[in-house]
Design an enzyme around this catalytic site. Structure first.
Site, PDB file in Angstrom:
ATOM      1  N   LYS A  49       0.829  -1.070  -0.093  1.00  0.00           N
ATOM      2  CA  LYS A  49       0.256   0.003  -0.195  1.00  0.00           C
ATOM      3  C   LYS A  49       0.649   1.862  -0.374  1.00  0.00           C
ATOM      4  O   LYS A  49       2.170   1.386   0.253  1.00  0.00           O
ATOM      5  CB  LYS A  49      -0.600  -0.265   1.222  1.00  0.00           C
ATOM      6  CG  LYS A  49      -0.547   0.108   2.642  1.00  0.00           C
ATOM      7  CD  LYS A  49      -1.132   0.231   3.789  1.00  0.00           C
ATOM      8  CE  LYS A  49      -0.356   0.083   5.027  1.00  0.00           C
ATOM      9  NZ  LYS A  49      -1.534   0.334   5.854  1.00  0.00           N
ATOM     10  N   ARG A 147     -10.727   0.351  15.392  1.00  0.00           N
ATOM     11  CA  ARG A 147     -10.080   1.289  14.282  1.00  0.00           C
ATOM     12  C   ARG A 147     -11.157   0.488  12.816  1.00  0.00           C
ATOM     13  O   ARG A 147     -12.826   0.738  13.058  1.00  0.00           O
ATOM     14  CB  ARG A 147      -8.556   1.268  13.725  1.00  0.00           C
ATOM     15  CG  ARG A 147      -8.352   2.089  12.677  1.00  0.00           C
ATOM     16  CD  ARG A 147      -7.449   1.989  12.442  1.00  0.00           C
ATOM     17  NE  ARG A 147      -6.167   1.740  11.534  1.00  0.00           N
ATOM     18  CZ  ARG A 147      -5.481   0.430  11.125  1.00  0.00           C
ATOM     19  NH1 ARG A 147      -4.432   1.417  12.270  1.00  0.00           N
ATOM     20  NH2 ARG A 147      -4.566  -0.339  10.609  1.00  0.00           N
ATOM     21  N   HIS A 179      -6.687  -6.518  12.950  1.00  0.00           N
ATOM     22  CA  HIS A 179      -5.201  -5.802  12.956  1.00  0.00           C
ATOM     23  C   HIS A 179      -4.758  -5.416  14.751  1.00  0.00           C
ATOM     24  O   HIS A 179      -6.420  -5.454  15.245  1.00  0.00           O
ATOM     25  CB  HIS A 179      -5.545  -4.519  12.550  1.00  0.00           C
ATOM     26  CG  HIS A 179      -3.915  -3.553  12.341  1.00  0.00           C
ATOM     27  ND1 HIS A 179      -3.017  -4.725  11.423  1.00  0.00           N
ATOM     28  CD2 HIS A 179      -3.907  -2.833  12.496  1.00  0.00           C
ATOM     29  CE1 HIS A 179      -2.073  -3.907  10.820  1.00  0.00           C
ATOM     30  NE2 HIS A 179      -2.155  -2.857  11.729  1.00  0.00           N
ATOM     31  N   ARG A 235       0.197 -10.750   6.916  1.00  0.00           N
ATOM     32  CA  ARG A 235       0.926  -9.371   6.051  1.00  0.00           C
ATOM     33  C   ARG A 235       2.248  -8.569   6.832  1.00  0.00           C
ATOM     34  O   ARG A 235       1.667  -7.196   6.855  1.00  0.00           O
ATOM     35  CB  ARG A 235      -0.883  -8.621   6.386  1.00  0.00           C
ATOM     36  CG  ARG A 235      -1.918  -9.851   6.383  1.00  0.00           C
ATOM     37  CD  ARG A 235      -3.315  -8.918   6.542  1.00  0.00           C
ATOM     38  NE  ARG A 235      -2.806  -7.279   7.623  1.00  0.00           N
ATOM     39  CZ  ARG A 235      -3.520  -8.148   9.026  1.00  0.00           C
ATOM     40  NH1 ARG A 235      -3.946  -9.555   9.283  1.00  0.00           N
ATOM     41  NH2 ARG A 235      -3.776  -7.473  10.307  1.00  0.00           N
ATOM     42  N   TYR A 281      15.621  30.693   7.475  1.00  0.00           N
ATOM     43  CA  TYR A 281      14.001  31.002   7.363  1.00  0.00           C
ATOM     44  C   TYR A 281      14.300  31.778   9.111  1.00  0.00           C
ATOM     45  O   TYR A 281      14.891  30.629   9.814  1.00  0.00           O
ATOM     46  CB  TYR A 281      13.607  30.700   7.528  1.00  0.00           C
ATOM     47  CG  TYR A 281      12.741  31.116   6.398  1.00  0.00           C
ATOM     48  CD1 TYR A 281      12.523  32.325   5.610  1.00  0.00           C
ATOM     49  CD2 TYR A 281      12.221  29.917   5.812  1.00  0.00           C
ATOM     50  CE1 TYR A 281      12.500  32.640   3.633  1.00  0.00           C
ATOM     51  CE2 TYR A 281      12.419  30.270   4.120  1.00  0.00           C
ATOM     52  CZ  TYR A 281      12.011  31.352   3.462  1.00  0.00           C
ATOM     53  OH  TYR A 281      11.062  31.423   1.986  1.00  0.00           O
ATOM     54  N   CYS A 328      13.371  24.459   4.775  1.00  0.00           N
ATOM     55  CA  CYS A 328      12.078  25.444   4.098  1.00  0.00           C
ATOM     56  C   CYS A 328      11.856  24.103   3.098  1.00  0.00           C
ATOM     57  O   CYS A 328      11.799  23.341   3.310  1.00  0.00           O
ATOM     58  CB  CYS A 328      13.085  25.805   2.976  1.00  0.00           C
ATOM     59  SG  CYS A 328      13.972  27.205   4.049  1.00  0.00           S
ATOM     60  N   MET A 329      11.140  24.403   1.719  1.00  0.00           N
ATOM     61  CA  MET A 329       9.912  24.135   0.833  1.00  0.00           C
ATOM     62  C   MET A 329      10.738  23.089   0.324  1.00  0.00           C
ATOM     63  O   MET A 329      10.602  22.384  -0.096  1.00  0.00           O
ATOM     64  CB  MET A 329       9.000  24.639   0.460  1.00  0.00           C
ATOM     65  CG  MET A 329       7.461  24.260  -0.529  1.00  0.00           C
ATOM     66  SD  MET A 329       6.672  25.010  -1.685  1.00  0.00           S
ATOM     67  CE  MET A 329       5.583  25.068  -0.277  1.00  0.00           C
ATOM     68  N   ASP A 330      12.239  23.716  -0.734  1.00  0.00           N
ATOM     69  CA  ASP A 330      12.731  23.423  -1.638  1.00  0.00           C
ATOM     70  C   ASP A 330      14.985  23.410  -1.397  1.00  0.00           C
ATOM     71  O   ASP A 330      14.542  22.170  -1.580  1.00  0.00           O
ATOM     72  CB  ASP A 330      13.143  24.084  -2.499  1.00  0.00           C
ATOM     73  CG  ASP A 330      11.322  24.374  -3.351  1.00  0.00           C
ATOM     74  OD1 ASP A 330      10.647  23.668  -3.824  1.00  0.00           O
ATOM     75  OD2 ASP A 330      10.387  25.429  -3.048  1.00  0.00           O
TER      76      ASP A 330
END
Length: 393
Positions: A49, A147, A179, A235, A281, A328-330
């Site tokens: 998955k 769940r 589970h 599993r 930052y 940071c983002m990148d």
């Protein structure tokens, strides 16, 4: 012979020069072989998955089958249909559904379906009537995780509904499953209670007339620490990819597993800065002396946790360092010290097997207060997966 492949969308092609996740398919196969050995007489369902926990769905599914898995498991129906469309014909279970799920496509593709509520059984039965073939169903019982699964008195009602539809010959109950909540803490009292509840649920289904092919409860952690929970089918998920589900009990190597993913990036800039220079930052890091900073072109858009700020481990030039300043983002920065000679294009290893001293996914998990599952699964889509180590191709 080794092969290498990567996705080829324009966005990924641009990023391919800066970062990559190299996935060793031979390690995936070897891990499954070891898990199969530990499973004894039980069959092995390799859980693939979430794009095989971020490692690449189709290549890892194939590698798992080469390693001895006789089942594949996915959460979502779309993942199962993708496997069938790719020509994979082995037994395949999918378990997380909503009423709008296209069960007709699943039944037509001979995909095993989990049902935890009467609505699911009715929807599966209707799909079977439309396609003209009976559906294969695994009834999911909630034994204490609270769940997915039928809970309490909902369980006998679910079994009764399934038996009614079996009599109509639109579906066949081939499995019962559940589970664990505390499989990673095998001494926890809930583990024994859940096994007892599971066996009682199986017995009820069999008394009602269900002729089961498989009973399954054990995930990776249970397979490695609780041999009494293997039943007919296990599993494993995270262990397929060479990561320990119980790092406080044993690391990957202690269970005979090899991490399959290595995450690397080429440095995009290296520069000298003076003592007292704030970095990234908010200047969450300030250089303690004149030093060298290396810029790694990956960030939280690529799955690097933002809370790895000042704690994330990275290997550059064969030495371990720590992220300097905010992620940071990148991109993020590493203080490689005043004496390390590094240049643009040199490789930064975020995590790998650890055999050469580089950090592992577990090291990142401990540094950021999470689990290794999240570290590998969250690696972003614009980081190409380069698959190596395949055989017979």
């Amino acid at each position: 012979m080794s092969t290498a492949s990567a996705q080829s969308s324009p966005a990924i092609a641009v990023h391919a020069a800066t970062a990559r996740a190299t996935v060793d398919l031979a390690a995936v196969s070897a891990n499954v072989t070891e898990l199969r050995r530990r499973a004894g007489s039980a069959q092995v369902m390799a859980v693939v998955k979430a794009d095989a926990y971020g490692h690449g769905l189709l290549p890892c599914a194939t590698a798992a089958l080469r390693g001895g898995a006789s089942w594949l498991g996915v959460a979502q129906l779309g993942e199962a249909l993708q496997l069938r469309a790719a020509g994979i014909t082995t037994r395949l279970l999918t378990w997380l559904h909503v009423p709008s799920s296209d069960f007709r496509a699943a039944v037509a593709a001979d995909i095993d379906l989990s049902a935890a509520a009467p609505w699911a059984l009715e929807a599966i039965a209707e799909a079977a009537r439309d396609t003209g073939r009976p559906a294969r169903v695994h009834l999911c019982v909630d034994t204490g995780l609270a769940r997915n699964g039928a809970y309490g008195e909902d369980w006998p009602a679910l079994v009764a509904a399934a038996r009614k539809l079996e009599a109509e010959e639109v579906l066949r109950v081939v499995g019962v499953w559940s589970h664990f909540a505390y499989a990673d803490a095998p001494a926890h009292p809930s583990v024994h209670r859940q096994q007892e509840a599971f066996e009682e649920a199986v017995a009820l289904a069999e008394r009602a007339g269900c002729r089961l092919e498989v009973r399954h409860l054990a995930n990776s952690a249970a397979l490695l620490t609780n041999p009494g929970a293997t039943y007919d089918l296990v599993r494993p998920g995270i262990a397929v990819y060479g990561l320990s589900p119980v790092p406080d009990i044993g690391d990957a190597a202690s269970f005979g597993l090899t991490p399959a993913m290595t995450l690397t990036a080429g440095l995009s800039l290296v520069k000298r800065v003076p003592q007292g220079q704030g970095v990234s930052y908010g200047h969450q890091y300030v250089t303690p002396t004149e030093t060298t900073l290396a810029l790694v072109p990956m960030g939280y858009a690529d799955g690097i946790p933002r809370n790895a700020t000042n704690v994330g481990p990275v290997s550059i030039g064969g030495r371990r360092h720590t992220i300097a300043g905010r992620v940071c983002m990148d991109q993020f920065v590493v203080d490689v010290g005043p004496d390390l000679v590094a240049g643009a294009g040199d490789e930064a290893v975020l995590f790998g097997t650890g055999t050469h001293g580089e950090p592992t996914a577990e090291d990142w998990a401990r540094a950021t207060d999470t689990i290794a599952y999240e570290i590998v699964t969250r690696v972003g889509a614009r980081v190409p997966r380069i698959h190596v180590g395949a055989t017979g191709e």
